[in-house]
Design a protein around this motif. Structure first.
Motif, PDB file in Angstrom:
ATOM      1  N   ARG A  97      14.462 -17.218  53.540  1.00  0.00           N
ATOM      2  CA  ARG A  97      14.901 -15.817  53.553  1.00  0.00           C
ATOM      3  C   ARG A  97      15.471 -15.300  54.496  1.00  0.00           C
ATOM      4  N   ILE A 109      18.710 -15.441  51.003  1.00  0.00           N
ATOM      5  CA  ILE A 109      18.829 -13.794  50.628  1.00  0.00           C
ATOM      6  C   ILE A 109      19.157 -13.181  51.276  1.00  0.00           C
ATOM      7  N   LEU A 123      17.757 -11.859  54.352  1.00  0.00           N
ATOM      8  CA  LEU A 123      16.837 -11.086  55.145  1.00  0.00           C
ATOM      9  C   LEU A 123      16.740 -11.009  56.764  1.00  0.00           C
ATOM     10  N   ARG A 146      23.629  -9.960  47.257  1.00  0.00           N
ATOM     11  CA  ARG A 146      22.156  -9.675  46.782  1.00  0.00           C
ATOM     12  C   ARG A 146      22.287  -9.764  45.505  1.00  0.00           C
ATOM     13  N   PHE A 176       8.339 -12.558  44.943  1.00  0.00           N
ATOM     14  CA  PHE A 176       7.641 -13.634  46.806  1.00  0.00           C
ATOM     15  C   PHE A 176       6.234 -13.866  46.342  1.00  0.00           C
ATOM     16  N   SER A 219       3.884 -12.443  47.828  1.00  0.00           N
ATOM     17  CA  SER A 219       2.773 -11.783  46.918  1.00  0.00           C
ATOM     18  C   SER A 219       2.997 -10.680  45.514  1.00  0.00           C
ATOM     19  N   ALA A 234       5.187  -8.851  45.798  1.00  0.00           N
ATOM     20  CA  ALA A 234       5.622  -7.222  46.995  1.00  0.00           C
ATOM     21  C   ALA A 234       6.501  -6.267  45.392  1.00  0.00           C
ATOM     22  N   LEU A 235       5.328  -5.463  44.468  1.00  0.00           N
ATOM     23  CA  LEU A 235       5.964  -4.857  43.606  1.00  0.00           C
ATOM     24  C   LEU A 235       5.517  -3.636  44.476  1.00  0.00           C
ATOM     25  N   LEU A 236       5.895  -2.603  43.739  1.00  0.00           N
ATOM     26  CA  LEU A 236       6.277  -1.190  44.219  1.00  0.00           C
ATOM     27  C   LEU A 236       4.529  -0.050  43.829  1.00  0.00           C
ATOM     28  N   ARG A 280      10.495  -8.798  36.971  1.00  0.00           N
ATOM     29  CA  ARG A 280      11.459  -7.765  37.783  1.00  0.00           C
ATOM     30  C   ARG A 280      12.693  -8.724  38.305  1.00  0.00           C
ATOM     31  N   MET A 290       4.008  -0.077  52.989  1.00  0.00           N
ATOM     32  CA  MET A 290       5.087  -1.013  52.282  1.00  0.00           C
ATOM     33  C   MET A 290       5.622  -2.244  53.258  1.00  0.00           C
ATOM     34  N   SER A 348       3.483  -5.224  52.565  1.00  0.00           N
ATOM     35  CA  SER A 348       3.441  -6.067  51.967  1.00  0.00           C
ATOM     36  C   SER A 348       4.678  -6.191  51.324  1.00  0.00           C
ATOM     37  N   GLU A 349       5.496  -5.967  52.335  1.00  0.00           N
ATOM     38  CA  GLU A 349       7.015  -6.955  52.021  1.00  0.00           C
ATOM     39  C   GLU A 349       8.177  -6.488  50.636  1.00  0.00           C
ATOM     40  N   GLU A 350       6.927  -4.699  50.784  1.00  0.00           N
ATOM     41  CA  GLU A 350       7.705  -3.743  49.231  1.00  0.00           C
ATOM     42  C   GLU A 350       9.437  -3.819  50.008  1.00  0.00           C
ATOM     43  N   ASP A 394      11.067  -5.612  51.603  1.00  0.00           N
ATOM     44  CA  ASP A 394      12.117  -6.559  51.537  1.00  0.00           C
ATOM     45  C   ASP A 394      12.184  -6.619  50.489  1.00  0.00           C
ATOM     46  N   ALA A 395      11.493  -6.638  49.162  1.00  0.00           N
ATOM     47  CA  ALA A 395      11.921  -6.015  47.863  1.00  0.00           C
ATOM     48  C   ALA A 395      13.159  -5.432  47.549  1.00  0.00           C
ATOM     49  N   LEU A 396      12.937  -4.038  48.065  1.00  0.00           N
ATOM     50  CA  LEU A 396      13.857  -2.980  47.333  1.00  0.00           C
ATOM     51  C   LEU A 396      15.836  -3.537  48.220  1.00  0.00           C
ATOM     52  N   LYS A 397      14.853  -5.031  49.154  1.00  0.00           N
ATOM     53  CA  LYS A 397      16.130  -5.980  49.854  1.00  0.00           C
ATOM     54  C   LYS A 397      17.017  -6.491  48.821  1.00  0.00           C
ATOM     55  N   THR A 398      15.809  -7.053  48.478  1.00  0.00           N
ATOM     56  CA  THR A 398      16.212  -8.333  47.650  1.00  0.00           C
ATOM     57  C   THR A 398      16.642  -7.668  46.488  1.00  0.00           C
TER      58      THR A 398
END
Lengths: 377, 256
Positions: A176, A179, A181, A208, A215, A217, A219-221, A281, B119, B122-124, B126-130
């Motif tokens: 993390r 990248i 975070l 980035r 991720f 998990s 981490a899909l929206l 993705r 969100m 569930s790291e969503e 963080d996923a947006l930031k990446t």
């Protein structure tokens, strides 16, 4: 005994009929002589001249950084060619601008460890693997708990490095940081020469775009379909038409074996499918650097192997630099160019698969063998 | 461990500072509004259109209660013809904006916090930031703009429905005829009554959206954390609506 199988930048190592795709670093005698420089063109293949010293001069199209891994082609007596790599210490570099305004660089490289007869046989400069991620003395604590206590790691362009370590040792925290975070408490973290701990959010977002991250998990929206998830980056950062984006989505889903799931929502997918969509993705923009957080955790062996093959395929087709966090040693041996072990907040060893397998470190040995007897408690 | 009073004050100042930073960043990202019309419209639909049924019910019965309470008292002094002005002024100045604000905070604000909180865990986000997508631009700005646009519209709707509710009770229970009711509104309701309510709605929209989104972003600890954040979001929004209502009422109506 060293032999060459293919001349495409990857080296095969023959030893008792075992093959490895890993690059080999040769360490021999250090030359104490002063270098005599011989100029070689990157484009032309020339016979080497007698080089009494440890240096060599190359004419290059771009600058390279000290510490880069340099691949050279050598002529064998039997007429075959052999490829070696060596860490360079850059002696000097000068910029030359030709009369028609073209710029190139003459770089004098000294190889600390190259044997004399190898230097004489240098016929071609093949390529350079520069350092793309430079982590120096990274520290991070959460409250009173010290997680990273001086991590040092250099990652070269195009390599796959696997970071292993016990559960809770800070592997994901390190990922993390890379990248952006998480910001470190102290230390340097450079991506392509830019210290990302000291730049603004807008500048960090530009860096980035070089990354893709899978991720643990996925981490899909959850509010978006599979197609919309993969299109996110394309819509935000490109001016592609809807048709072109749909083609890219179809292509990426095809690579992960999930073409046809475009209209499904993440809730309709299994864990393995979510991970593969997450991978699609992450590579939608063909990133330079891929980060994988436990890519095979929670998957059955068949699905885990398919993820490993996808990681290798992306590396081969896109020439990405990959950083993989895992404690799955089977995966690590399969995909890694180098393996680094994180223990007590530091990288205690980083080396090739063979070096890790033959390690003298009791901590690394205990971890890779999965023994509960040893210094790791 | 019991927190000292100083530590609580420090936490409160910390919280206030972070809210203001989020507000400033959200206002900054409003520059991207025209490129994000679809998500803004989606949020406006969620906030405005889907809240209409409950707003209608709340406003209707509020108007009816206002008319019943005031009409009964006014009848004792034979000045029940003023009922229209009292119902309309009450709805426009206070009941409309405050009750609509509370409804939106409870329904929409809680939903925003729960969604963003889920969100977050569930790291969503963080996923947006990446993916180099700014979460404030992508998630907060559409909700913020939707709130500050739709709340005043909802308040106008609520005021009208409330006045209609007041009319029903006035005509059928108090005995005030239609023209008397409407004349009373026309003669006594001022433009200040109306715009003060709309300004309150605008401010409440800012409060609800920013508090709800902030609570969502700071969620930690899985499902339990989402529940705690949602509760905190509703409670803090409710409190701030009442506090801001007082100060805005003072600003508009206190005689100097």
């Amino acid at each position: 005994m060293i032999g060459i199988d293919k001349l495409d930048g990857k080296i095969s190592f023959h030893e008792r009929r075992r093959y490895s795709r890993l690059p080999i670093e040769i360490s021999v005698l250090i030359s104490a002589d002063l270098p005599e420089h011989t100029a070689f063109s990157q484009q032309e293949e020339k016979k080497s001249k007698d080089i009494s010293g440890g240096g060599i001069c190359f004419k290059m199209q771009k600058q390279i950084k000290t510490g880069s891994l340099v691949y050279l082609k050598l002529q064998l007596p039997d007429g075959n060619k052999e490829e070696i790599s060596a860490s360079s210490i850059m002696k000097w570099q000068r910029t030359i601008v030709t009369s028609n305004g073209e710029k190139h660089y003459e770089t004098g490289l000294e190889f600390a460890q190259i044997e004399k007869n190898a230097r004489q046989r240098i016929i071609e400069f093949v390529k350079v693997k520069e350092i793309i991620i430079n982590i120096v003395d990274l520290h991070k604590s959460f409250g009173d708990e010290k997680i990273l206590q001086g991590v040092n790691l250099k990652i070269r362009r195009g390599e796959t490095i696997v970071v292993i370590g016990c559960s809770g040792c800070g592997k994901t925290v390190l990922l993390r940081h890379i990248i952006g975070l998480i910001k470190p408490d102290s230390g340097i973290l450079e991506i392509d020469g830019v210290d990302i701990a000291r730049i603004s959010d807008n500048e960090l977002d530009k860096i980035r775009r070089k990354f893709g991250m899978l991720f643990q998990s996925a981490a899909l929206l959850n509010s978006l379909t599979v197609e919309e998830n993969i299109k996110l980056s394309l819509q935000e950062h490109t001016n592609l038409s809807e048709e072109d984006m749909n083609k890219i989505v179809k292509n990426k889903l095809g690579i992960v074996g999930l073409d046809g799931t475009q209209n499904l929502k993440p809730a309709d997918l299994s864990g393995g499918m979510k991970k593969r969509v997450g991978l699609a993705r992450a590579v939608s923009m063909d990133p330079e650097i891929m980060l994988y957080d436990e890519p095979t955790t929670g998957l059955d062996p068949v699905r885990a192997d398919s993820i490993n093959k996808l990681i290798l395929e992306f590396e081969n087709t896109l020439n990405t630099t990959s950083i993989v966090i895992t404690h799955d040693m089977v995966s690590a041996y399969q995909i890694a160019d180098r393996i680094a072990m994180l223990y007590n907040g530091k990288i205690i060893q980083a080396g090739t698969v063979q070096e890790i397998k033959n390690t003298d470190s009791p901590v690394v040995k205990q971890f890779i063998t999965g023994s509960n007897v040893g210094p790791i408690t | 461990m019991k927190q000292s009073i100083y530590s609580r004050i420090a936490d409160a100042l910390d919280y206030t500072g972070e809210i203001l930073i989020l507000l400033a960043k959200t206002v900054y990202w409003c520059k991207s509004a025209f490129k994000n019309l679809k998500p803004i419209a989606k949020q406006m639909l969620e906030m405005g259109v889907y809240t209409l049924p409950i707003t209608s019910l709340m406003s209707l019965f509020t108007g009816m209660v206002l008319a019943l309470q005031t009409g009964t008292e006014l009848s004792k002094y034979h000045i029940e013809h003023l009922i229209g002005s009292i119902v309309s002024a009450s709805m426009c100045r206070e009941m409309g904006p405050v009750l609509t604000g509370l409804i939106v905070a409870g329904r929409v604000g809680a939903s925003m916090t729960a969604e963003l909180g889920t969100m977050q865990v569930s790291e969503e986000i963080d996923a947006l930031k990446t993916l180099a997508i700014n979460p404030i631009r992508y998630l907060v700005m559409p909700r913020f703009l939707a709130c500050i646009i739709m709340l005043p519209i909802l308040v106008i709707y609520s005021d009208c429905v409330g006045m209609a509710g007041g009319f029903i009770v006035s005509k059928f229970q108090i005995g005030v005829d239609t023209s008397t009711y409407l004349d009373s509104i026309k003669n006594f309701l001022t433009i200040r009554d109306v715009y003060s309510g709309l300004v309150k709605a605008f401010v409440f929209g800012i409060v609800i959206s920013i508090i709800s989104c902030y609570q969502g972003f700071r969620t930690r600890g899985g499902a339990e954390g989402v529940g705690k954040s949602t509760t905190a979001s509703v409670v803090i929004s409710f409190l701030l609506i009442i506090v801001f209502d007082y100060f805005l009422t003072r600003m508009f109506f206190q005689k100097s």
